[in-house]
Design a protein around this motif. Structure first.
Motif, PDB file in Angstrom:
ATOM      1  N   SER A   1       0.832  -1.207   0.000  1.00  0.00           N
ATOM      2  CA  SER A   1       0.000   0.000   0.000  1.00  0.00           C
ATOM      3  C   SER A   1       0.864   1.255   0.000  1.00  0.00           C
ATOM      4  CB  SER A   1      -0.913  -0.008   1.232  1.00  0.00           C
ATOM      5  OG  SER A   1      -0.131   0.043   2.411  1.00  0.00           O
ATOM      6  N   ALA A   2       0.214   2.366  -0.298  1.00  0.00           N
ATOM      7  CA  ALA A   2       0.959   3.643  -0.338  1.00  0.00           C
ATOM      8  C   ALA A   2       1.506   3.993   1.032  1.00  0.00           C
ATOM      9  CB  ALA A   2       0.048   4.755  -0.855  1.00  0.00           C
ATOM     10  N   ASP A   3       0.712   3.688   2.089  1.00  0.00           N
ATOM     11  CA  ASP A   3       1.181   4.004   3.445  1.00  0.00           C
ATOM     12  C   ASP A   3       2.386   3.147   3.827  1.00  0.00           C
ATOM     13  OD1 ASP A   3       0.896   5.346   6.011  1.00  0.00           O
ATOM     14  OD2 ASP A   3       0.271   3.385   6.774  1.00  0.00           O
ATOM     15  N   ALA A   4       2.356   1.839   3.443  1.00  0.00           N
ATOM     16  CA  ALA A   4       3.492   0.954   3.737  1.00  0.00           C
ATOM     17  C   ALA A   4       4.725   1.357   2.943  1.00  0.00           C
ATOM     18  CB  ALA A   4       3.111  -0.492   3.444  1.00  0.00           C
TER      19      ALA A   4
ATOM     20  N   GLU B   1       5.456   4.346   1.938  1.00  0.00           N
ATOM     21  CA  GLU B   1       5.994   5.587   2.512  1.00  0.00           C
ATOM     22  C   GLU B   1       6.818   5.298   3.754  1.00  0.00           C
ATOM     23  OE1 GLU B   1       4.373   9.888   4.219  1.00  0.00           O
ATOM     24  OE2 GLU B   1       2.969   8.407   3.395  1.00  0.00           O
ATOM     25  N   ARG B   2       6.395   4.335   4.559  1.00  0.00           N
ATOM     26  CA  ARG B   2       7.139   3.991   5.750  1.00  0.00           C
ATOM     27  C   ARG B   2       8.367   3.132   5.432  1.00  0.00           C
ATOM     28  NH1 ARG B   2       2.554   2.669  10.383  1.00  0.00           N
ATOM     29  NH2 ARG B   2       1.469   4.708  10.236  1.00  0.00           N
TER      30      ARG B   2
END
Length: 292
Positions: free
Chosen positions: A261-264, A266-267
């Protein structure tokens, strides 16, 4: 003045030079005073010997005396003025004047040397009884004797006056030469490379400096051992961390290739960058260890 006191406090060479110079000055003053007094007394003894020799010559040659009836001829050379007269003729002295002989010496003088004051002038007088039974007086002015004695004593001080500045120059040069090995050692250590930790050669150094150099060599040995332990630690740590960090880097590359995912994502990006930085740091540590 403050600058000189600071130099005197900080410089062993300056303190040693001044101390030796003061010691030489004190010794020179004491020796000069002793030489002056000795030469002064010796000159008086020689002058007494002259009076004895004149009296002995008068007795041996059976000389006779005749006093001038007219005004005496005064010589400019007072240093050579030695008076000879019969002691009994002192009663015939025409006045209380030391320029006319016979002089009014006491007729009761005992044989031998004595110092008398005649007409306000001091005389050194030798009384002797001749073989004929007559008593003679051989005299010389005390002022003349003292003047000659002082001149002789001052001449005896000339070697001290000449040698004292020469000794100061010699002492200063000697102290500089004695401290030259320290300056040479300082220049040698200052020109060393920062990695040059080999011992300093102490065989040519004076025994007073050698313990200090031995202590420096021991310190250099300990520093070399500490640096070697540090190099081994860095090399071992880099080798130990290289394999796990490489594995982490490979796992990060594989994880990056998967769908997330985009959030993963980014992290994950800071994690991947941190792993890469750590891997590069380990490579640099290994290169540093190899260079050292």
């Amino acid at each position: 003045m403050d600058g000189f006191k600071r130099r005197l406090r900080d410089s062993v060479q300056l303190r040693l030079s001044i101390t030796l110079s003061l010691a030489i000055l004190i010794v020179a003053v004491l020796a000069g005073a002793f030489a002056f007094v000795s030469a002064f007394d010796e000159a008086h003894e020689m002058q007494d010997d002259v009076l004895r020799q004149v009296a002995a010559l008068f007795d041996r040659q059976h000389m006779t005396l005749q006093y001038p009836s007219a005004d005496p001829i005064v010589s400019d050379d007072d240093d050579a003025k030695v008076i000879v007269q019969y002691l009994a003729d002192s009663e015939k002295a025409s006045g209380n004047n030391d320029a006319v002989i016979p002089l009014p010496f006491p007729t009761t003088l005992a044989d031998g040397l004595s110092t008398l004051t005649i007409a306000g002038e001091q005389f050194r007088v030798l009384v002797r009884t001749t073989a004929e039974g007559r008593r003679i007086a051989v005299a010389q002015e005390a002022d003349v004797r003292d003047k000659e004695a002082r001149e002789s004593a001052w001449r005896s001080l000339l070697p001290f006056l000449i040698l004292f500045p020469v000794l100061l120059v010699v002492v200063g040069d000697l102290v500089r030469k004695l401290f030259r090995p320290i300056a040479t050692l300082s220049a040698e250590i200052d020109q060393r490379d920062k990695q040059a930790l080999h011992p300093i050669n102490e065989s040519h150094l004076p025994t007073e400096i050698r313990p200090f150099v031995v202590a420096i060599n021991r310190l250099l040995k300990r520093v070399e051992q500490a640096m070697e332990a540090q190099r081994r630690f860095i090399a071992d740590a880099a080798h130990e961390l290289r394999s796990p960090m490489t594995a982490l880097s490979l796992q990060a590359e594989r994880l990056k290739a998967t769908q997330m995912s985009a959030d993963a994502a980014e992290r994950f990006l800071p994690l991947a960058q941190g792993i890469e930085r750590s891997r590069k740091l380990i490579e640099q540590l290994l290169a540093l260890a190899a260079a050292q």
